[in-house]
Design a protein around this motif. Structure first.
Motif, PDB file in Angstrom:
ATOM      1  N   LEU A  72      75.919  74.570  65.843  1.00  0.00           N
ATOM      2  CA  LEU A  72      77.111  74.693  65.009  1.00  0.00           C
ATOM      3  C   LEU A  72      76.790  74.619  63.523  1.00  0.00           C
ATOM      4  O   LEU A  72      77.351  75.373  62.727  1.00  0.00           O
ATOM      5  CB  LEU A  72      78.108  73.599  65.397  1.00  0.00           C
ATOM      6  N   THR A  73      75.931  73.684  63.147  1.00  0.00           N
ATOM      7  CA  THR A  73      75.485  73.546  61.765  1.00  0.00           C
ATOM      8  C   THR A  73      74.021  73.128  61.788  1.00  0.00           C
ATOM      9  O   THR A  73      73.543  72.571  62.781  1.00  0.00           O
ATOM     10  CB  THR A  73      76.303  72.493  60.989  1.00  0.00           C
ATOM     11  N   ALA A  74      73.303  73.395  60.710  1.00  0.00           N
ATOM     12  CA  ALA A  74      71.872  73.088  60.663  1.00  0.00           C
ATOM     13  C   ALA A  74      71.643  71.588  60.604  1.00  0.00           C
ATOM     14  O   ALA A  74      72.231  70.887  59.777  1.00  0.00           O
ATOM     15  CB  ALA A  74      71.228  73.769  59.454  1.00  0.00           C
ATOM     16  N   SER A  75      70.780  71.082  61.478  1.00  0.00           N
ATOM     17  CA  SER A  75      70.435  69.664  61.487  1.00  0.00           C
ATOM     18  C   SER A  75      69.368  69.370  60.439  1.00  0.00           C
ATOM     19  O   SER A  75      68.512  70.210  60.150  1.00  0.00           O
ATOM     20  CB  SER A  75      69.926  69.244  62.868  1.00  0.00           C
ATOM     21  N   GLN A  76      69.411  68.164  59.901  1.00  0.00           N
ATOM     22  CA  GLN A  76      68.462  67.727  58.884  1.00  0.00           C
ATOM     23  C   GLN A  76      67.705  66.502  59.391  1.00  0.00           C
ATOM     24  O   GLN A  76      68.226  65.736  60.201  1.00  0.00           O
ATOM     25  CB  GLN A  76      69.202  67.372  57.585  1.00  0.00           C
ATOM     26  N   PRO A  77      66.488  66.302  58.926  1.00  0.00           N
ATOM     27  CA  PRO A  77      65.779  65.071  59.293  1.00  0.00           C
ATOM     28  C   PRO A  77      66.579  63.846  58.867  1.00  0.00           C
ATOM     29  O   PRO A  77      67.231  63.854  57.818  1.00  0.00           O
ATOM     30  CB  PRO A  77      64.468  65.180  58.506  1.00  0.00           C
ATOM     31  N   GLY A  78      66.535  62.815  59.702  1.00  0.00           N
ATOM     32  CA  GLY A  78      67.255  61.594  59.367  1.00  0.00           C
ATOM     33  C   GLY A  78      68.110  61.103  60.517  1.00  0.00           C
ATOM     34  O   GLY A  78      68.068  61.648  61.634  1.00  0.00           O
ATOM     35  N   PRO A  79      68.936  60.091  60.280  1.00  0.00           N
ATOM     36  CA  PRO A  79      69.739  59.476  61.345  1.00  0.00           C
ATOM     37  C   PRO A  79      70.719  60.467  61.972  1.00  0.00           C
ATOM     38  O   PRO A  79      71.289  61.326  61.295  1.00  0.00           O
ATOM     39  CB  PRO A  79      70.485  58.348  60.610  1.00  0.00           C
ATOM     40  N   ALA A  80      70.901  60.310  63.280  1.00  0.00           N
ATOM     41  CA  ALA A  80      71.859  61.122  64.023  1.00  0.00           C
ATOM     42  C   ALA A  80      72.371  60.311  65.201  1.00  0.00           C
ATOM     43  O   ALA A  80      71.740  59.341  65.638  1.00  0.00           O
ATOM     44  CB  ALA A  80      71.217  62.420  64.512  1.00  0.00           C
ATOM     45  N   VAL A  81      73.529  60.708  65.705  1.00  0.00           N
ATOM     46  CA  VAL A  81      74.142  60.074  66.868  1.00  0.00           C
ATOM     47  C   VAL A  81      74.354  61.138  67.934  1.00  0.00           C
ATOM     48  O   VAL A  81      74.822  62.242  67.631  1.00  0.00           O
ATOM     49  CB  VAL A  81      75.488  59.406  66.509  1.00  0.00           C
ATOM     50  N   VAL A  82      73.997  60.809  69.178  1.00  0.00           N
ATOM     51  CA  VAL A  82      74.234  61.694  70.314  1.00  0.00           C
ATOM     52  C   VAL A  82      75.280  61.046  71.209  1.00  0.00           C
ATOM     53  O   VAL A  82      75.147  59.870  71.587  1.00  0.00           O
ATOM     54  CB  VAL A  82      72.943  61.948  71.116  1.00  0.00           C
ATOM     55  N   ARG A  83      76.322  61.793  71.531  1.00  0.00           N
ATOM     56  CA  ARG A  83      77.354  61.303  72.438  1.00  0.00           C
ATOM     57  C   ARG A  83      77.337  62.153  73.705  1.00  0.00           C
ATOM     58  O   ARG A  83      77.390  63.384  73.629  1.00  0.00           O
ATOM     59  CB  ARG A  83      78.732  61.352  71.766  1.00  0.00           C
ATOM     60  N   THR A  84      77.257  61.495  74.840  1.00  0.00           N
ATOM     61  CA  THR A  84      77.168  62.181  76.126  1.00  0.00           C
ATOM     62  C   THR A  84      78.398  61.878  76.976  1.00  0.00           C
ATOM     63  O   THR A  84      79.071  60.858  76.789  1.00  0.00           O
ATOM     64  CB  THR A  84      75.910  61.742  76.892  1.00  0.00           C
ATOM     65  N   GLN A  85      78.659  62.779  77.914  1.00  0.00           N
ATOM     66  CA  GLN A  85      79.801  62.605  78.813  1.00  0.00           C
ATOM     67  C   GLN A  85      79.459  63.231  80.157  1.00  0.00           C
ATOM     68  O   GLN A  85      78.903  64.334  80.221  1.00  0.00           O
ATOM     69  CB  GLN A  85      81.046  63.269  78.219  1.00  0.00           C
ATOM     70  N   THR A  86      79.782  62.543  81.230  1.00  0.00           N
ATOM     71  CA  THR A  86      79.586  63.096  82.569  1.00  0.00           C
ATOM     72  C   THR A  86      80.738  64.031  82.899  1.00  0.00           C
ATOM     73  O   THR A  86      81.910  63.669  82.754  1.00  0.00           O
ATOM     74  CB  THR A  86      79.520  61.970  83.621  1.00  0.00           C
ATOM     75  N   VAL A  87      80.399  65.238  83.338  1.00  0.00           N
ATOM     76  CA  VAL A  87      81.413  66.208  83.749  1.00  0.00           C
ATOM     77  C   VAL A  87      81.621  66.153  85.255  1.00  0.00           C
ATOM     78  O   VAL A  87      82.749  66.155  85.748  1.00  0.00           O
ATOM     79  CB  VAL A  87      81.005  67.628  83.311  1.00  0.00           C
ATOM     80  N   ARG A  88      80.499  66.067  85.983  1.00  0.00           N
ATOM     81  CA  ARG A  88      80.574  66.026  87.449  1.00  0.00           C
ATOM     82  C   ARG A  88      79.257  65.488  87.986  1.00  0.00           C
ATOM     83  O   ARG A  88      78.191  65.754  87.431  1.00  0.00           O
ATOM     84  CB  ARG A  88      80.822  67.421  88.025  1.00  0.00           C
ATOM     85  N   THR A  89      79.329  64.755  89.078  1.00  0.00           N
ATOM     86  CA  THR A  89      78.115  64.335  89.771  1.00  0.00           C
ATOM     87  C   THR A  89      78.210  64.728  91.239  1.00  0.00           C
ATOM     88  O   THR A  89      79.280  64.664  91.852  1.00  0.00           O
ATOM     89  CB  THR A  89      77.902  62.815  89.677  1.00  0.00           C
ATOM     90  N   GLY A  90      77.078  65.165  91.783  1.00  0.00           N
ATOM     91  CA  GLY A  90      76.991  65.537  93.182  1.00  0.00           C
ATOM     92  C   GLY A  90      75.693  65.014  93.773  1.00  0.00           C
ATOM     93  O   GLY A  90      74.916  64.309  93.114  1.00  0.00           O
ATOM     94  N   ARG A  91      75.414  65.403  95.003  1.00  0.00           N
ATOM     95  CA  ARG A  91      74.214  64.898  95.671  1.00  0.00           C
ATOM     96  C   ARG A  91      72.952  65.488  95.071  1.00  0.00           C
ATOM     97  O   ARG A  91      71.962  64.792  94.872  1.00  0.00           O
ATOM     98  CB  ARG A  91      74.284  65.213  97.168  1.00  0.00           C
ATOM     99  N   THR A  92      72.965  66.786  94.765  1.00  0.00           N
ATOM    100  CA  THR A  92      71.746  67.437  94.270  1.00  0.00           C
ATOM    101  C   THR A  92      71.808  67.809  92.801  1.00  0.00           C
ATOM    102  O   THR A  92      70.770  68.015  92.178  1.00  0.00           O
ATOM    103  CB  THR A  92      71.452  68.718  95.080  1.00  0.00           C
TER     104      THR A  92
END
Length: 280
Positions: A72-92
Motif C-alpha cells: 500500500l505504501t513504501a516501508s522504511q527501516p525502523g519500528p513497525a507493528v504487525v497485526r494478525t487475525q485468524t480467518v479460519r482454521t481447519g485440520r490441514t
C-alpha cells in the motif's frame, strides 16, 4: 585464517532481522532492518518474510502455503507493528491475515502492506509429484555474475546485495552492459551470503530479490510492487536455489513477473506472480 562457520536456519542474520516480538495476542513488534533495502525502500520479499513469521506464530500450522500481499505504501527501516487475525482454521490448513503499520512524520499510523495467507504443514504433504515444468538452464555459479563483479554499485541499492549470494545468468545481464535484450527475463543462482540454507520463509524473499525484468526490457529505476502472490510447494533441499523470472506483458505502465524457484534436487519449491508498476 579460520573459515567462518556457516549460519544455520534459526541462527542467521535473516532470522534475526525477520523475528517479531509478540506484544499481545495478534500484535507483534519489529524493527525493520536497513540491511534489506533497495534504494532506501525496504525490499518486498523481506517484508513478506516478516509478516510470514508473525502469521506462523499466530496460526496453528507452521508453514506458508500461499501468501498474497498488497503493498500500500513504501516501508522504511525502523519500528513497525504487525497485526494478525485468524480467518479460519481447519485440520490441514489455516488462513489468516496480517498488516504491517508504521508511523509517518506527523505520528499517524500508516498501513504499509496487507497479507492474506493459508498455512499448513509441508512435511505432511504426499510425495506424489506430477509436473511438466523443467528447471531453468543456468550456467554454473562460477560462470555467472553478481554485484561484486560490477565496476561500481548503484547508489543506495547495495544494502540487500551485501546479504545475498546472487549470481546472474550472463544471458540476462544485457541491461548492465547498456544492451538490454528486450526479452523480459531474469535468471540467477540465489542464497543468503552467510550460507544459511533456504526454508519456506526465505523462499518468500527469493521470489523478489533479483533485479527487475524491466531492466531487460530497457527500463531503469525503481519498479514498485503492487501485488505479490507466492505459492510454497515444498521444503527446499540444502544448497543454492535457482530463480527464473519472466515478463510477457508490459501494458499501461504495469507488468507482471512470474517466478519459479528450484532447489538443488531439481524440485520446484516455490512459484509467484507479481504485478509491478513500470516507470516509463
Amino acid at each position: 585464517m579460520a573459515q567462518a562457520s556457516q549460519a544455520t536456519i534459526g541462527d542467521s542474520e535473516f532470522d534475526r532481522d525477520t523475528a517479531v516480538t509478540r506484544r499481545a495476542d495478534g500484535v507483534y513488534d519489529i524493527d525493520l532492518s536497513a540491511g534489506w533495502t533497495i534504494i532506501n525502500a525496504v525490499n518486498g520479499g523481506y517484508l513478506l518474510a516478516v509478516l510470514g513469521r508473525a502469521l506462523a506464530d499466530h496460526l496453528p500450522h507452521p508453514d506458508p502455503f500461499t501468501v498474497s500481499a498488497h503493498y500500500l505504501t513504501a516501508s522504511q527501516p525502523g519500528p513497525a507493528v504487525v497485526r494478525t487475525q485468524t480467518v479460519r482454521t481447519g485440520r490441514t490448513l489455516s488462513t489468516g491475515q496480517a498488516s504491517l503499520f508504521q508511523l509517518d512524520e506527523q505520528g499517524n499510523e500508516v498501513e504499509r502492506i496487507r497479507v492474506l495467507a493459508s498455512y499448513g504443514d509441508l512435511d505432511a504433504l504426499p510425495d506424489d509429484v506430477r509436473t511438466t515444468a523443467q528447471p531453468p538452464a543456468i550456467p554454473s555459479i562460477d560462470q555467472c555474475f553478481g554485484p561484486d563483479d560490477a565496476p561500481a554499485p548503484v547508489p543506495g541499492s547495495s544494502a540487500i546485495a551485501d546479504r545475498l549470494m546472487l549470481k546472474l545468468d550472463p544471458a540476462t545481464l544485457g541491461w548492465a552492459l547498456g544492451a538490454p535484450s528486450g526479452k523480459g527475463e531474469m535468471r540467477a543462482w540465489f542464497g543468503l551470503k552467510d550460507g544459511r540454507d533456504a526454508d519456506p520463509f526465505s523462499l518468500l524473499l527469493a521470489v523478489d530479490a533479483l533485479p527487475p525484468t524491466a531492466f531487460e526490457l530497457g527500463l531503469s529505476g525503481w519498479v514498485p510492487t503492487v501485488e505479490l502472490t507466492v505459492h510454497v510447494r515444498c521444503r527446499p533441499a540444502p544448497g543454492p536455489l535457482r530463480v527464473a523470472i519472466t515478463t510477457r506483458n508490459l501494458a499501461g505502465g504495469f507488468l507482471e513477473e512470474d517466478a519459479e524457484v528450484w532447489d538443488s534436487s531439481d524440485r520446484l519449491v516455490a512459484q509467484s506472480r507479481q504485478l509491478a508498476r513500470a516507470r516509463l
